[in-house]
Design an enzyme around this catalytic site. Structure first.
Site, PDB file in Angstrom:
ATOM      1  N   ASP A 176     -13.835   9.388  -1.157  1.00  0.00           N
ATOM      2  CA  ASP A 176     -12.773  10.297  -0.704  1.00  0.00           C
ATOM      3  C   ASP A 176     -11.471  10.135  -1.495  1.00  0.00           C
ATOM      4  O   ASP A 176     -11.187   9.059  -2.024  1.00  0.00           O
ATOM      5  CB  ASP A 176     -12.428  10.003   0.769  1.00  0.00           C
ATOM      6  N   HIS A 321     -13.656   5.061  -1.333  1.00  0.00           N
ATOM      7  CA  HIS A 321     -12.514   5.840  -1.838  1.00  0.00           C
ATOM      8  C   HIS A 321     -12.351   5.749  -3.346  1.00  0.00           C
ATOM      9  O   HIS A 321     -12.867   4.818  -3.975  1.00  0.00           O
ATOM     10  CB  HIS A 321     -11.223   5.387  -1.140  1.00  0.00           C
TER      11      HIS A 321
HETATM   12 NI    NI Z   1      -8.998  10.659   2.847  1.00  0.00          NI
END
Ligand code: NI
Length: 361
Positions: A176, A321
């Site tokens: 992400d 991430h």
């Molecule tokens: Ni996020």
């Protein structure tokens, strides 16, 4: 789907601005202190800030999204607008009334409320009982346990996915908040070397800032999905802001790599019932996760690997991430990645994109 939704919002906004009767300027609120409590909406506990006025419970207007209604702001009339199906009510700030739009007669009817709508800390607060009952919900206060219960009668959306098929030994790596210039290339290098596909939930403004990295993600065979333009907590924004966050990100994906899949993930996993319904109407599927590496908090590669091995199961969706960080908090993510791939493969897992994982549900 998108067009229909937008037309409807535009039409209702237009109706609001044309038909809404006499408007008086907002009255500034007197100082009120905020408290926090849990309110139960359709048996789900939801924490919210609130204040008391005239013995009435006032909640942030966006709280009402948990009941399934759309919440917008009409700038021309300085009013909060709540919509559900063909029901629409408008509450001007500073006033102790609401205007209800009648679909059958096409006119607005004014109703007095128990407490006025007010501005506080850049938010609008509305009388919970007035709004909920006007929209046809049941509100019940249990004096014994001092809790408020709302029954909305609005069905939940069916477009939220937390995992794939538990009978197939497939797993999806998801990253992400990218693309960025620091971690995305390192992650892509590893994925390429290991011949492993992943899914990148991208932020629109990051795609705008790193178009070539976005193109590299796609050209190396990875999947992409929408993670909003600005990464807001969607449960705290108006319905039109939610729609814009998604649409603008779809557009930049389309113009940068020629496609924009029908999949999104809300920042922080925060999404109200109303948001999910709006996304469903836009044709978007919502993908959460069931393995949270907590890598954003600076975990070591060993900690990340341990979490993955502990929590992974067939159909698993692993959250990691790829954002720029001067403090290099994602070094553990990069170091853990080859080991995650090797160890899960050794256990018989096959890595697939989110799209594949969902198609095989
Ligand atoms: Ni996020």
């Amino acid at each position: 789907m998108k067009r229909i939704l937008f037309k409807r919002i535009a039409l209702l906004t237009l109706l609001t601005s044309i038909i809404l009767p006499l408007y008086s300027p907002p009255v500034h609120s007197q100082q009120s202190s905020l408290s926090e409590d849990t309110i139960y909406v359709d048996q789900q506990a939801i924490k919210t800030k609130y204040m008391m006025r005239n013995g009435q419970l006032l909640v942030p207007s966006v709280f009402m999204k948990h009941t399934g209604v759309r919440v917008n702001w009409n700038d021309a009339y300085q009013s909060v607008v709540f919509q559900f199906e063909d029901k629409m009510v408008s509450l001007p700030v500073g006033q102790k009334y609401l205007d209800e739009y009648s679909n059958t007669t096409g006119i607005w009817n004014r109703h007095h409320m128990l407490a006025e709508t007010i501005w506080h800390n850049n938010q609008t607060f509305v009388s919970l009982v007035d709004v909920a009952s006007k929209l046809g919900m049941n509100v019940h206060y249990d004096a014994k346990i001092r809790k408020t219960f709302i029954t909305s009668h609005i069905a939940s959306a069916g477009n939220i996915i937390r995992r794939g098929n538990p009978h197939k030994k497939l797993v999806a790596l998801t990253f992400d908040d990218g693309p960025d210039g620091m971690y995305t290339p390192q992650i892509l290098d590893i994925l390429k070397k290991k011949h492993t596909p992943a899914t990148f939930f991208v932020i629109g403004k990051q795609v705008e800032a790193h178009p070539q990295m976005m193109q590299r993600i796609v050209s190396e065979g990875h999947a992409i999905a929408n993670h909003t333009w600005n990464h807001p907590n969607l449960s705290m924004v108006t319905t039109s802001r939610l729609v814009n966050e998604i649409r603008s990100t779809q557009r930049i994906m389309e113009s940068t790599v020629g496609r924009a899949p029908d999949i999104m993930r809300p920042p922080y996993g925060a999404l109200t019932k109303s948001d999910a319904l709006v996304l469903q109407e836009m044709g978007m599927r919502v993908v959460m996760w069931n393995v949270d590496t907590l890598d954003w908090s600076g975990k070591s590669s060993k900690e990340i690997l341990d979490i993955v091995k502990r929590d992974v199961s067939p159909g698993g969706i692993i959250l990691q991430h790829n954002f720029h960080s001067e403090a290099r908090v994602l070094d553990g993510t990069v170091a853990a990645l080859p080991k995650i791939i090797e160890e899960l493969r050794a256990e018989g897992y096959q890595f697939v994109t989110i799209q594949t994982l969902m198609d095989l549900r």
